[in-house]
Design an enzyme around this catalytic site. Structure first.
Site, PDB file in Angstrom:
ATOM      1  N   ALA A 113       1.154  -1.136  -0.249  1.00  0.00           N
ATOM      2  CA  ALA A 113       0.085  -0.081  -0.103  1.00  0.00           C
ATOM      3  C   ALA A 113       0.774   1.191  -0.219  1.00  0.00           C
ATOM      4  O   ALA A 113       1.612   1.205   1.089  1.00  0.00           O
ATOM      5  CB  ALA A 113      -0.569   0.398   1.144  1.00  0.00           C
ATOM      6  N   MET A 114       0.988   1.847  -0.809  1.00  0.00           N
ATOM      7  CA  MET A 114       1.992   2.625  -1.299  1.00  0.00           C
ATOM      8  C   MET A 114       0.711   4.652  -1.140  1.00  0.00           C
ATOM      9  O   MET A 114       0.244   4.692  -1.913  1.00  0.00           O
ATOM     10  CB  MET A 114       2.903   2.882  -2.443  1.00  0.00           C
ATOM     11  CG  MET A 114       3.608   1.585  -2.685  1.00  0.00           C
ATOM     12  SD  MET A 114       4.210   1.394  -3.879  1.00  0.00           S
ATOM     13  CE  MET A 114       5.526   2.970  -3.768  1.00  0.00           C
ATOM     14  N   SER A 115       1.669   5.133   0.039  1.00  0.00           N
ATOM     15  CA  SER A 115       0.765   6.879   0.075  1.00  0.00           C
ATOM     16  C   SER A 115       1.493   7.630  -0.953  1.00  0.00           C
ATOM     17  O   SER A 115       1.019   8.645  -0.407  1.00  0.00           O
ATOM     18  CB  SER A 115       0.725   6.605   1.189  1.00  0.00           C
ATOM     19  OG  SER A 115       1.819   6.560   1.821  1.00  0.00           O
ATOM     20  N   GLY A 116       2.686   6.721  -1.524  1.00  0.00           N
ATOM     21  CA  GLY A 116       3.827   8.537  -1.594  1.00  0.00           C
ATOM     22  C   GLY A 116       4.397   8.963  -0.293  1.00  0.00           C
ATOM     23  O   GLY A 116       5.551  10.078  -0.761  1.00  0.00           O
ATOM     24  N   GLY A 117       3.915   8.542   0.759  1.00  0.00           N
ATOM     25  CA  GLY A 117       4.615   8.771   1.470  1.00  0.00           C
ATOM     26  C   GLY A 117       6.389   8.179   1.793  1.00  0.00           C
ATOM     27  O   GLY A 117       6.792   7.318   1.438  1.00  0.00           O
ATOM     28  N   VAL A 118       7.611   8.510   2.599  1.00  0.00           N
ATOM     29  CA  VAL A 118       8.440   7.753   2.997  1.00  0.00           C
ATOM     30  C   VAL A 118       8.832   6.200   3.480  1.00  0.00           C
ATOM     31  O   VAL A 118       9.255   5.584   3.432  1.00  0.00           O
ATOM     32  CB  VAL A 118       9.555   9.013   3.920  1.00  0.00           C
ATOM     33  CG1 VAL A 118       9.254   8.908   5.272  1.00  0.00           C
ATOM     34  CG2 VAL A 118      10.916   8.175   3.569  1.00  0.00           C
ATOM     35  N   ASP A 119       7.401   6.256   4.771  1.00  0.00           N
ATOM     36  CA  ASP A 119       7.649   4.445   4.851  1.00  0.00           C
ATOM     37  C   ASP A 119       6.696   3.817   3.741  1.00  0.00           C
ATOM     38  O   ASP A 119       7.595   2.996   3.650  1.00  0.00           O
ATOM     39  CB  ASP A 119       6.429   5.024   6.356  1.00  0.00           C
ATOM     40  CG  ASP A 119       6.709   5.845   7.218  1.00  0.00           C
ATOM     41  OD1 ASP A 119       7.883   6.331   7.544  1.00  0.00           O
ATOM     42  OD2 ASP A 119       5.726   6.695   8.466  1.00  0.00           O
ATOM     43  N   CYS A 163     -10.192   4.328   8.512  1.00  0.00           N
ATOM     44  CA  CYS A 163      -9.950   4.437   6.829  1.00  0.00           C
ATOM     45  C   CYS A 163      -8.921   3.202   6.896  1.00  0.00           C
ATOM     46  O   CYS A 163      -9.238   2.470   6.206  1.00  0.00           O
ATOM     47  CB  CYS A 163      -9.260   5.707   7.108  1.00  0.00           C
ATOM     48  SG  CYS A 163      -8.349   5.942   5.192  1.00  0.00           S
ATOM     49  N   CYS A 216      -5.952  14.202   6.624  1.00  0.00           N
ATOM     50  CA  CYS A 216      -5.748  14.482   5.113  1.00  0.00           C
ATOM     51  C   CYS A 216      -7.495  14.785   4.246  1.00  0.00           C
ATOM     52  O   CYS A 216      -6.850  15.489   2.962  1.00  0.00           O
ATOM     53  CB  CYS A 216      -5.716  13.030   3.821  1.00  0.00           C
ATOM     54  SG  CYS A 216      -7.328  11.593   3.759  1.00  0.00           S
ATOM     55  N   GLY A 259       2.816   0.773   5.524  1.00  0.00           N
ATOM     56  CA  GLY A 259       3.805   1.481   6.399  1.00  0.00           C
ATOM     57  C   GLY A 259       4.074   1.762   8.292  1.00  0.00           C
ATOM     58  O   GLY A 259       4.222   2.449   8.363  1.00  0.00           O
TER      59      GLY A 259
END
Length: 373
Positions: free
Chosen positions: A18-24, A117, A214, A141
């Site tokens: 699950a890629m949020s676009g954050g570093v984690d 969420c 968000c 993450g």
């Protein structure tokens, strides 16, 4: 068994991240790719700021920006050479998270939308997507740990107490835990995560963490509720604990238990919001001592422990507070009663009460108003 506790070699193990676009989450994808897993990235389009009625310039620093986050996730996937999918979950997110957030405020409770969420969109729905993509596991993450137990996998706090996110994941079910993986849970701190991203030259290695909800990037929760429910901000009386009228307010949605600012009551000793009454529309204020709470009623409990009906635990009533010692009594249905060893202040209906034994998460539920005790 491989490093994810799956009986396959990494090259034959498909992990959906699950890629949020954050570093984690980006570091998770990089780490698993480095370890030889078949990694697939998925990013969810949850909220469009352009249709929110919020001017981009009004957003606080370090808040989510859906378009940029999706762009960043795709850039990371390209850098790693992994497949990447963007899925439109806006309608689901609006129904299960945003609308519930607003409804909770209408009930004079204080919501925790990140838990909803995780419980619905991220773990219920995204987990199904991961399986449809042929995944053997869904990795996120989050800073929590998944440990093997006698009755199946257990949820544990993250190794770094300062990054632990277990409070927000108490609603994770046993079946979901069976499929989920949390590669960052044993990391010593954020620096270790950023080092992974930097080692792989990921474009988000120095990206700041998002801080606010968000879908409320300007921090104005009441404005969001009012946009969805124009009659939400109904004026009413501010009264003391004896019922004496002290002033007027502009709507219960502007208040939460423990709040001191914004009451508009000048002079005298400090006063705090000690109760909200949706039936009468009243805000009840009192002294700091009036905020003390020893017994908490909890509903919609998700239980991850054993068969005990009464046991010693530590509980968190807000994500930022340390766990407090208490006696937990599991009641009929999905209810529980928590009896604290020492009073907690500002226990707010709608917040989560999460149960711990040591570093293990035993579950949790939602705090009920005291009138339902």
């Amino acid at each position: 068994m491989n490093t994810l506790d799956i009986d396959k070699p990494p090259s034959s193990t498909r992990v959906v991240v699950a890629m949020s676009g954050g570093v984690d989450s980006s570091a998770v994808a990089a780490l698993l790719k480095e370890q030889g897993y078949d990694v697939v990235g998925v990013t969810l389009q949850l909220y469009d700021l352009a249709t929110s009625g919020i001017e981009p310039g009004a957003c606080r620093p370090n808040t989510c920006c859906a378009g940029k986050d999706i762009h960043d996730a795709r850039a990371v996937a390209d850098a790693l050479g992994i497949p990447h999918y963007v899925l439109d979950f806006e309608e689901t997110f609006r129904r299960d998270v945003v609308e519930r957030f607003a409804q909770t405020y209408l009930e004079a409770r204080t919501p925790v939308p990140c838990i909803e969420c995780n419980r619905t969109v991220k773990f219920r729905d995204l987990l199904g997507v991961a399986k449809d993509l042929g995944g053997d596991a869904l990795a996120t993450g989050h800073y929590v740990r998944r440990r093997p137990g006698v009755d199946g996998p257990e949820l544990w706090t993250g190794r770094d107490p300062g990054r632990d996110q277990s409070y927000f994941l108490f609603a994770t079910t046993r079946d979901q835990l069976d499929f989920l993986r949390f590669p960052l849970g044993d990391m010593a701190g954020k620096e270790e995560t950023r080092a992974i991203a930097a080692r792989h030259h990921l474009p988000v290695a120095a990206k700041r963490d998002s801080q606010d909800i968000c879908f409320v990037p300007d921090g104005d929760y009441a404005a969001l509720v009012t946009r969805l429910h124009p009659d939400a901000a109904r004026p009413g009386e501010i009264v003391d604990t004896a019922g004496k009228v002290l002033g007027r307010h502009g709507g219960l949605i502007h208040y939460t238990i423990g709040q001191r600012r914004g009451l508009g009551l000048g002079g005298g000793p400090p006063l705090y919001v000690v109760a909200l009454e949706p039936e009468t529309g009243r805000v009840v204020v009192g002294s700091r001592e009036d905020l003390n709470c020893l017994t908490i009623q909890v509903e919609a409990v998700n239980w991850l422990g054993g068969d005990e009906t009464e046991l010693r635990v530590a509980v968190k009533v807000r994500s930022t507070r340390p766990a407090a010692p208490a006696l937990l009594r599991r009641l009929s249905g999905d209810r529980a009663q928590v009896i604290l060893d020492h009073p907690e202040q500002g226990v707010a209906p709608g917040q989560a009460c999460v149960f711990y034994q040591g570093e293990r998460v035993l579950g949790g539920g939602w705090i009920c108003p005291s009138r339902e005790a």
